[in-house]
Scaffold this motif. Sequence first.
Motif, PDB file in Angstrom:
ATOM      1  N   GLY A 181      -0.479  -1.940  -8.472  1.00  0.00           N
ATOM      2  CA  GLY A 181       0.336  -3.069  -8.896  1.00  0.00           C
ATOM      3  C   GLY A 181       1.808  -2.960  -8.558  1.00  0.00           C
ATOM      4  O   GLY A 181       2.610  -3.743  -9.038  1.00  0.00           O
ATOM      5  N   ASP A 182       2.175  -2.016  -7.723  1.00  0.00           N
ATOM      6  CA  ASP A 182       3.569  -1.810  -7.337  1.00  0.00           C
ATOM      7  C   ASP A 182       3.910  -2.788  -6.207  1.00  0.00           C
ATOM      8  O   ASP A 182       4.017  -2.409  -5.052  1.00  0.00           O
ATOM      9  CB  ASP A 182       3.751  -0.354  -6.901  1.00  0.00           C
ATOM     10  N   TYR A 183       4.067  -4.044  -6.529  1.00  0.00           N
ATOM     11  CA  TYR A 183       4.210  -5.096  -5.517  1.00  0.00           C
ATOM     12  C   TYR A 183       5.518  -5.038  -4.749  1.00  0.00           C
ATOM     13  O   TYR A 183       5.638  -5.624  -3.678  1.00  0.00           O
ATOM     14  CB  TYR A 183       4.037  -6.473  -6.171  1.00  0.00           C
ATOM     15  N   ASP A 184       6.518  -4.321  -5.264  1.00  0.00           N
ATOM     16  CA  ASP A 184       7.791  -4.209  -4.559  1.00  0.00           C
ATOM     17  C   ASP A 184       7.810  -3.054  -3.568  1.00  0.00           C
ATOM     18  O   ASP A 184       8.787  -2.877  -2.852  1.00  0.00           O
ATOM     19  CB  ASP A 184       8.939  -4.040  -5.565  1.00  0.00           C
ATOM     20  N   HIS A 185       6.754  -2.266  -3.547  1.00  0.00           N
ATOM     21  CA  HIS A 185       6.697  -1.108  -2.654  1.00  0.00           C
ATOM     22  C   HIS A 185       6.416  -1.561  -1.226  1.00  0.00           C
ATOM     23  O   HIS A 185       5.512  -2.351  -0.984  1.00  0.00           O
ATOM     24  CB  HIS A 185       5.587  -0.155  -3.121  1.00  0.00           C
ATOM     25  N   ARG A 186       7.196  -1.076  -0.273  1.00  0.00           N
ATOM     26  CA  ARG A 186       6.944  -1.309   1.151  1.00  0.00           C
ATOM     27  C   ARG A 186       7.245  -0.010   1.878  1.00  0.00           C
ATOM     28  O   ARG A 186       8.348   0.526   1.750  1.00  0.00           O
ATOM     29  CB  ARG A 186       7.832  -2.416   1.734  1.00  0.00           C
ATOM     30  N   LEU A 187       6.288   0.483   2.608  1.00  0.00           N
ATOM     31  CA  LEU A 187       6.470   1.716   3.366  1.00  0.00           C
ATOM     32  C   LEU A 187       7.041   1.365   4.737  1.00  0.00           C
ATOM     33  O   LEU A 187       6.385   0.708   5.537  1.00  0.00           O
ATOM     34  CB  LEU A 187       5.141   2.458   3.514  1.00  0.00           C
ATOM     35  N   ALA A 188       8.257   1.802   4.991  1.00  0.00           N
ATOM     36  CA  ALA A 188       8.913   1.544   6.278  1.00  0.00           C
ATOM     37  C   ALA A 188       8.360   2.499   7.333  1.00  0.00           C
ATOM     38  O   ALA A 188       7.973   3.628   7.015  1.00  0.00           O
ATOM     39  CB  ALA A 188      10.419   1.736   6.135  1.00  0.00           C
ATOM     40  N   PRO A 189       8.317   2.069   8.583  1.00  0.00           N
ATOM     41  CA  PRO A 189       7.836   2.944   9.656  1.00  0.00           C
ATOM     42  C   PRO A 189       8.591   4.278   9.716  1.00  0.00           C
ATOM     43  O   PRO A 189       7.974   5.327   9.942  1.00  0.00           O
ATOM     44  CB  PRO A 189       8.066   2.122  10.922  1.00  0.00           C
ATOM     45  N   GLN A 190       9.897   4.250   9.490  1.00  0.00           N
ATOM     46  CA  GLN A 190      10.686   5.484   9.533  1.00  0.00           C
ATOM     47  C   GLN A 190      10.270   6.443   8.411  1.00  0.00           C
ATOM     48  O   GLN A 190      10.247   7.658   8.606  1.00  0.00           O
ATOM     49  CB  GLN A 190      12.193   5.175   9.418  1.00  0.00           C
ATOM     50  N   LYS A 191       9.951   5.906   7.252  1.00  0.00           N
ATOM     51  CA  LYS A 191       9.492   6.731   6.127  1.00  0.00           C
ATOM     52  C   LYS A 191       8.137   7.354   6.445  1.00  0.00           C
ATOM     53  O   LYS A 191       7.893   8.529   6.154  1.00  0.00           O
ATOM     54  CB  LYS A 191       9.420   5.879   4.849  1.00  0.00           C
ATOM     55  N   PHE A 192       7.253   6.584   7.074  1.00  0.00           N
ATOM     56  CA  PHE A 192       5.941   7.107   7.446  1.00  0.00           C
ATOM     57  C   PHE A 192       6.111   8.218   8.488  1.00  0.00           C
ATOM     58  O   PHE A 192       5.450   9.258   8.418  1.00  0.00           O
ATOM     59  CB  PHE A 192       5.040   5.991   7.964  1.00  0.00           C
ATOM     60  N   LEU A 193       7.005   8.033   9.454  1.00  0.00           N
ATOM     61  CA  LEU A 193       7.284   9.084  10.435  1.00  0.00           C
ATOM     62  C   LEU A 193       7.782  10.348   9.736  1.00  0.00           C
ATOM     63  O   LEU A 193       7.392  11.465  10.088  1.00  0.00           O
ATOM     64  CB  LEU A 193       8.330   8.619  11.447  1.00  0.00           C
ATOM     65  N   HIS A 194       8.625  10.167   8.737  1.00  0.00           N
ATOM     66  CA  HIS A 194       9.134  11.299   7.973  1.00  0.00           C
ATOM     67  C   HIS A 194       7.985  12.024   7.265  1.00  0.00           C
ATOM     68  O   HIS A 194       7.925  13.263   7.279  1.00  0.00           O
ATOM     69  CB  HIS A 194      10.185  10.818   6.958  1.00  0.00           C
ATOM     70  N   PHE A 240       0.839  -1.200   0.000  1.00  0.00           N
ATOM     71  CA  PHE A 240       0.000   0.000   0.000  1.00  0.00           C
ATOM     72  C   PHE A 240       0.878   1.256   0.000  1.00  0.00           C
ATOM     73  O   PHE A 240       2.042   1.225   0.384  1.00  0.00           O
ATOM     74  CB  PHE A 240      -0.942   0.016   1.215  1.00  0.00           C
ATOM     75  N   HIS A 241       0.286   2.345  -0.428  1.00  0.00           N
ATOM     76  CA  HIS A 241       0.931   3.658  -0.405  1.00  0.00           C
ATOM     77  C   HIS A 241       0.118   4.578   0.502  1.00  0.00           C
ATOM     78  O   HIS A 241      -1.096   4.447   0.583  1.00  0.00           O
ATOM     79  CB  HIS A 241       0.926   4.307  -1.795  1.00  0.00           C
ATOM     80  N   VAL A 242       0.777   5.524   1.131  1.00  0.00           N
ATOM     81  CA  VAL A 242       0.093   6.648   1.757  1.00  0.00           C
ATOM     82  C   VAL A 242       0.147   7.752   0.715  1.00  0.00           C
ATOM     83  O   VAL A 242       1.205   8.320   0.453  1.00  0.00           O
ATOM     84  CB  VAL A 242       0.788   7.101   3.066  1.00  0.00           C
ATOM     85  N   THR A 243      -0.975   7.998   0.056  1.00  0.00           N
ATOM     86  CA  THR A 243      -0.980   8.945  -1.053  1.00  0.00           C
ATOM     87  C   THR A 243      -1.249  10.372  -0.618  1.00  0.00           C
ATOM     88  O   THR A 243      -0.948  11.301  -1.349  1.00  0.00           O
ATOM     89  CB  THR A 243      -2.025   8.547  -2.116  1.00  0.00           C
ATOM     90  N   GLU A 244      -1.856  10.543   0.557  1.00  0.00           N
ATOM     91  CA  GLU A 244      -2.153  11.890   1.056  1.00  0.00           C
ATOM     92  C   GLU A 244      -2.135  11.882   2.576  1.00  0.00           C
ATOM     93  O   GLU A 244      -2.553  10.912   3.204  1.00  0.00           O
ATOM     94  CB  GLU A 244      -3.560  12.344   0.660  1.00  0.00           C
ATOM     95  N   VAL A 245      -1.666  12.967   3.141  1.00  0.00           N
ATOM     96  CA  VAL A 245      -1.884  13.297   4.549  1.00  0.00           C
ATOM     97  C   VAL A 245      -2.421  14.711   4.514  1.00  0.00           C
ATOM     98  O   VAL A 245      -1.764  15.616   3.981  1.00  0.00           O
ATOM     99  CB  VAL A 245      -0.585  13.225   5.382  1.00  0.00           C
ATOM    100  N   GLY A 246      -3.616  14.899   5.004  1.00  0.00           N
ATOM    101  CA  GLY A 246      -4.233  16.209   4.871  1.00  0.00           C
ATOM    102  C   GLY A 246      -4.998  16.633   6.105  1.00  0.00           C
ATOM    103  O   GLY A 246      -5.220  15.852   7.034  1.00  0.00           O
ATOM    104  N   LEU A 247      -5.404  17.870   6.088  1.00  0.00           N
ATOM    105  CA  LEU A 247      -6.212  18.460   7.139  1.00  0.00           C
ATOM    106  C   LEU A 247      -7.623  18.622   6.584  1.00  0.00           C
ATOM    107  O   LEU A 247      -7.819  19.269   5.553  1.00  0.00           O
ATOM    108  CB  LEU A 247      -5.641  19.834   7.516  1.00  0.00           C
ATOM    109  N   VAL A 248      -8.598  17.993   7.239  1.00  0.00           N
ATOM    110  CA  VAL A 248      -9.981  18.068   6.782  1.00  0.00           C
ATOM    111  C   VAL A 248     -10.809  18.742   7.865  1.00  0.00           C
ATOM    112  O   VAL A 248     -10.851  18.266   9.008  1.00  0.00           O
ATOM    113  CB  VAL A 248     -10.551  16.661   6.473  1.00  0.00           C
TER     114      VAL A 248
END
Length: 155
Positions: A63-76, A30-38
């Motif tokens: 279909g980006d099966y090689d994508h992995r979101l690391a916890p450190q990247k999400f924190l960033h 999965f991807h985090v495609t947006e972080v927003g204020l609603v």
Amino acid sequence: MKISEMKQSLTGLEAINFRLPNGEYLPSHFHVTEVGLVTKHFIDCGGVERKETVANFQLWEAGDYDHRLAPQKFLHILNLSEKILGRDDLDIEVEYQQDTIGKFGLTFDGQDFILTAKQTACLAQDACGIPAAQQFALPQLQVAGSCCAPGGGCC
């Protein structure tokens, strides 16, 4: 879940997993495609003006099966989003594509992030004539004899 709770939860993880209310896991790519204020500014059916603001995360998978979101990247990503979200410790709402865009709350069970079902509600039930939930008093249960006492032979 609040942003501070998510940040704290991410610091101890090796991988990020999201689980739907039915127990299914989101694909690990999965991807985090947006972080927003609603911000929702509205009047309820009783005429009361209300305003609610949440941090919104949009999760998406393709279909980006090689994508992995690391916890450190999400924190960033969360740290970068402070210029949009500000420093308020907002509640998090998650959007995820299903048959239509689903909106979820979020909790953490110590290992996985759990998408929780959100429900609609009437915020002005008294003004709409909706009766308050009836409350029933449960009778006090009395233990008859010594049947349930230790050594009483009920088990």
